[in-house]
Design a protein around this motif. Structure first.
Motif, PDB file in Angstrom:
ATOM      1  N   GLU A  68      26.881   2.683  -4.476  1.00 23.23           N
ATOM      2  CA  GLU A  68      25.868   2.016  -5.522  1.00 23.23           C
ATOM      3  C   GLU A  68      24.260   2.338  -5.132  1.00 23.23           C
ATOM      4  N   ASN A  69      24.431   2.844  -4.227  1.00 22.40           N
ATOM      5  CA  ASN A  69      22.943   3.109  -3.580  1.00 22.40           C
ATOM      6  C   ASN A  69      22.682   4.456  -3.457  1.00 22.40           C
ATOM      7  N   THR A  70      23.529   5.377  -2.902  1.00 29.01           N
ATOM      8  CA  THR A  70      23.457   6.752  -2.601  1.00 29.01           C
ATOM      9  C   THR A  70      24.710   7.546  -2.687  1.00 29.01           C
ATOM     10  N   ASP A  71      24.725   8.852  -2.870  1.00 29.31           N
ATOM     11  CA  ASP A  71      25.749   9.607  -2.845  1.00 29.31           C
ATOM     12  C   ASP A  71      25.774  10.584  -1.564  1.00 29.31           C
ATOM     13  N   ALA A  72      24.504  10.157  -0.791  1.00 32.80           N
ATOM     14  CA  ALA A  72      24.324  11.170   0.504  1.00 32.80           C
ATOM     15  C   ALA A  72      24.018  10.537   1.683  1.00 32.80           C
ATOM     16  N   LEU A  73      24.714  10.836   2.614  1.00 32.45           N
ATOM     17  CA  LEU A  73      24.478  10.317   4.074  1.00 32.45           C
ATOM     18  C   LEU A  73      23.758  11.512   4.855  1.00 32.45           C
ATOM     19  N   HIS A  74      22.435  11.446   5.097  1.00 29.59           N
ATOM     20  CA  HIS A  74      22.085  12.576   6.005  1.00 29.59           C
ATOM     21  C   HIS A  74      22.509  12.042   7.349  1.00 29.59           C
ATOM     22  N   LEU A  75      22.373  10.992   7.896  1.00 27.85           N
ATOM     23  CA  LEU A  75      22.710  10.551   9.114  1.00 27.85           C
ATOM     24  C   LEU A  75      23.993   9.408   9.406  1.00 27.85           C
ATOM     25  N   ILE A  76      24.782   9.775  10.065  1.00 30.45           N
ATOM     26  CA  ILE A  76      25.897   8.823  10.159  1.00 30.45           C
ATOM     27  C   ILE A  76      25.827   8.579  11.892  1.00 30.45           C
ATOM     28  N   VAL A  77      25.635   7.342  12.472  1.00 26.59           N
ATOM     29  CA  VAL A  77      25.652   6.946  13.536  1.00 26.59           C
ATOM     30  C   VAL A  77      26.774   5.883  14.088  1.00 26.59           C
ATOM     31  N   LEU A  78      27.607   6.461  14.707  1.00 24.65           N
ATOM     32  CA  LEU A  78      28.935   5.666  14.952  1.00 24.65           C
ATOM     33  C   LEU A  78      28.794   5.258  16.281  1.00 24.65           C
ATOM     34  N   ASN A  79      28.108   3.934  16.336  1.00 26.17           N
ATOM     35  CA  ASN A  79      27.802   3.182  17.458  1.00 26.17           C
ATOM     36  C   ASN A  79      28.602   2.194  17.861  1.00 26.17           C
ATOM     37  N   ALA A  80      29.156   1.309  16.963  1.00 19.64           N
ATOM     38  CA  ALA A  80      29.840  -0.083  17.127  1.00 19.64           C
ATOM     39  C   ALA A  80      30.764   0.104  18.299  1.00 19.64           C
ATOM     40  N   GLY A  81      30.965  -0.611  19.033  1.00 19.01           N
ATOM     41  CA  GLY A  81      32.148  -0.615  20.081  1.00 19.01           C
ATOM     42  C   GLY A  81      32.008  -2.043  20.926  1.00 19.01           C
ATOM     43  N   ILE A  82      33.268  -1.835  21.623  1.00 12.65           N
ATOM     44  CA  ILE A  82      33.500  -3.247  22.556  1.00 12.65           C
ATOM     45  C   ILE A  82      33.534  -2.728  23.974  1.00 12.65           C
ATOM     46  N   PHE A  83      33.163  -3.752  24.859  1.00 10.30           N
ATOM     47  CA  PHE A  83      33.515  -3.344  26.227  1.00 10.30           C
ATOM     48  C   PHE A  83      34.071  -4.497  26.712  1.00 10.30           C
ATOM     49  N   GLU A  84      35.239  -4.586  27.793  1.00 12.11           N
ATOM     50  CA  GLU A  84      35.267  -5.788  28.672  1.00 12.11           C
ATOM     51  C   GLU A  84      35.874  -5.278  30.128  1.00 12.11           C
ATOM     52  N   MET A  85      35.370  -5.725  30.840  1.00  9.82           N
ATOM     53  CA  MET A  85      35.805  -5.352  32.144  1.00  9.82           C
ATOM     54  C   MET A  85      36.995  -6.059  32.691  1.00  9.82           C
ATOM     55  N   ALA A  86      38.028  -5.553  33.264  1.00  8.67           N
ATOM     56  CA  ALA A  86      39.320  -6.182  33.683  1.00  8.67           C
ATOM     57  C   ALA A  86      40.167  -5.551  34.382  1.00  8.67           C
ATOM     58  N   PRO A  87      40.798  -5.642  35.655  1.00  8.54           N
ATOM     59  CA  PRO A  87      41.802  -5.121  36.321  1.00  8.54           C
ATOM     60  C   PRO A  87      43.050  -4.778  35.285  1.00  8.54           C
ATOM     61  N   LEU A  88      43.528  -3.620  35.194  1.00  5.64           N
ATOM     62  CA  LEU A  88      44.513  -3.186  34.381  1.00  5.64           C
ATOM     63  C   LEU A  88      45.718  -4.402  34.167  1.00  5.64           C
ATOM     64  N   VAL A  89      46.201  -4.877  35.234  1.00  8.03           N
ATOM     65  CA  VAL A  89      47.276  -6.012  35.286  1.00  8.03           C
ATOM     66  C   VAL A  89      46.677  -7.233  34.347  1.00  8.03           C
ATOM     67  N   GLU A  90      45.486  -7.307  34.441  1.00 10.00           N
ATOM     68  CA  GLU A  90      44.958  -8.645  33.977  1.00 10.00           C
ATOM     69  C   GLU A  90      44.449  -8.285  32.301  1.00 10.00           C
ATOM     70  N   THR A  91      44.733  -7.101  32.031  1.00 12.14           N
ATOM     71  CA  THR A  91      44.145  -6.759  30.561  1.00 12.14           C
ATOM     72  C   THR A  91      45.487  -7.007  29.730  1.00 12.14           C
ATOM     73  N   SER A  92      45.186  -7.959  28.854  1.00 14.41           N
ATOM     74  CA  SER A  92      46.426  -7.907  27.958  1.00 14.41           C
ATOM     75  C   SER A  92      46.524  -6.801  26.686  1.00 14.41           C
ATOM     76  N   THR A  93      47.680  -6.641  26.483  1.00 14.47           N
ATOM     77  CA  THR A  93      47.950  -5.493  25.286  1.00 14.47           C
ATOM     78  C   THR A  93      47.047  -5.721  24.222  1.00 14.47           C
ATOM     79  N   ASN A  94      46.809  -7.250  23.730  1.00 16.52           N
ATOM     80  CA  ASN A  94      45.879  -7.388  22.707  1.00 16.52           C
ATOM     81  C   ASN A  94      44.543  -6.818  22.979  1.00 16.52           C
ATOM     82  N   GLU A  95      43.868  -6.925  24.069  1.00 12.17           N
ATOM     83  CA  GLU A  95      42.559  -6.855  24.573  1.00 12.17           C
ATOM     84  C   GLU A  95      42.663  -4.923  24.614  1.00 12.17           C
ATOM     85  N   PHE A  96      43.709  -4.467  25.064  1.00 10.60           N
ATOM     86  CA  PHE A  96      43.669  -3.057  25.225  1.00 10.60           C
ATOM     87  C   PHE A  96      43.586  -2.484  23.852  1.00 10.60           C
ATOM     88  N   ASN A  97      44.621  -2.913  23.044  1.00 15.07           N
ATOM     89  CA  ASN A  97      44.835  -2.473  21.747  1.00 15.07           C
ATOM     90  C   ASN A  97      43.245  -2.746  20.826  1.00 15.07           C
TER      91      ASN A  97
END
Ligand SMILES: NC(=O)c1ccc[n+]([C@@H]2O[C@H](COP(=O)([O-])OP(=O)(O)OC[C@H]3O[C@@H](n4cnc5c(N)ncnc54)[C@H](OP(=O)(O)O)[C@@H]3O)[C@@H](O)[C@H]2O)c1
Length: 228
Positions: A68-97
């Motif tokens: 509705e605003n434009t038909d052209a994007l001159h720049l796309i910045v793929l930035n959104a992300g999450i980060f959580e630290m945990a040992p593998l065995v303490e990482t739930s499948t939900n957190e991994f996914n």
């Protein structure tokens, strides 16, 4: 900039996305910012869209609004992300996914449904990956797996869309002090982390570079090395 150019930036509610969007507005772009919680950026050329990039239908709806605003994007910045630290065995499948859903499937949704907004020979797609896409370390298996996958996604699409003349640049920074670290151990060596201004130095160089140049992979980190 002679005529208005639109930039889409994911993850503008905090940290790097907030700063990148603010810089792009100063540069004269109209900026469309995405996040789940909305942003405090208040600028006449800023469009704030609530969008969970994990949700394909939400991304499709978001692009209808963009249309509705434009038909052209001159720049796309793929930035959104999450980060959580945990040992593998303490990482739930939900957190991994969730790391994969946010850090890989999210950018996949944006590219898949944003392709119609690409301007041949002009659009620049900048991805904020991580140094963890090059080197896995203890306690970041989910994050590192997602960022390795993100780089694979981008490399593949770069090849697939070569005929469109799209520029792809991928930033792979080491640790930067942003809210992403808020929930992590306070004992982590903050003096081994970069400042947001350090990141912005590289980002500005990438987005203001001559239009025939792309940066397939830029790795940069604090001179004291990676956080362990
Ligand atoms: N800071 C570092 O040390 C560092 C180092 C290397 C790479 N990076 C990368 O830099 C990027 C930005 O991180 P940051 O440090 O600026 O962290 P941040 O301050 O936590 O910002 C993350 C942004 O992503 C958004 N986001 C998360 N999940 C989302 C979803 N499902 N849909 C839409 N938006 C979502 C968040 O907004 P909502 O929560 O409002 O949705 C927020 O705006 C990330 O990809 C990160 O992996 C960071």
């Amino acid at each position: 900039m002679d005529e208005t150019q639109y930039a889409l930036v994911t993850g503008t509610s905090s940290g790097l996305g907030f700063e990148m969007a603010s810089f792009l507005l100063e540069e004269g772009y109209s900026v469309i910012g995405l996040s789940r919680s909305g942003t405090e950026i208040d600028h006449p050329n800023f469009i704030d869209i609530i969008c969970d990039i994990r949700d394909e239908a939400a991304v499709e709806e978001m692009f209808e609004l963009v249309g509705e605003n434009t038909d052209a994007l001159h720049l796309i910045v793929l930035n959104a992300g999450i980060f959580e630290m945990a040992p593998l065995v303490e990482t739930s499948t939900n957190e991994f996914n969730d790391h994969l859903a946010t850090n890989v499937t999210g950018p996949f949704h944006i590219l898949k449904h944003g392709v119609d907004f690409i301007v041949e020979d002009e659009t620049h797609i900048v991805t904020v990956s991580s140094i963890a896409a090059k080197k896995g370390l203890s306690n970041i298996s989910a994050y590192s797996a997602s960022k390795f996958a993100l780089n694979g996604l981008i490399e593949s699409v770069r090849d697939e869309w070569e005929h469109l003349g799209v520029r792809f640049s991928t930033l792979m920074p080491g640790a930067i002090i942003t809210p992403i670290w808020d929930e992590e151990n306070e004992d982590l060596p903050r003096d081994q982390m970069m400042e947001i201004a350090d990141f912005m130095h590289i980002f500005q160089m990438v987005v203001t570079s001559p239009s025939h140049i792309q940066f397939p992979e830029i790795t940069f980190l604090h001179k004291r090395g990676m956080i362990k």
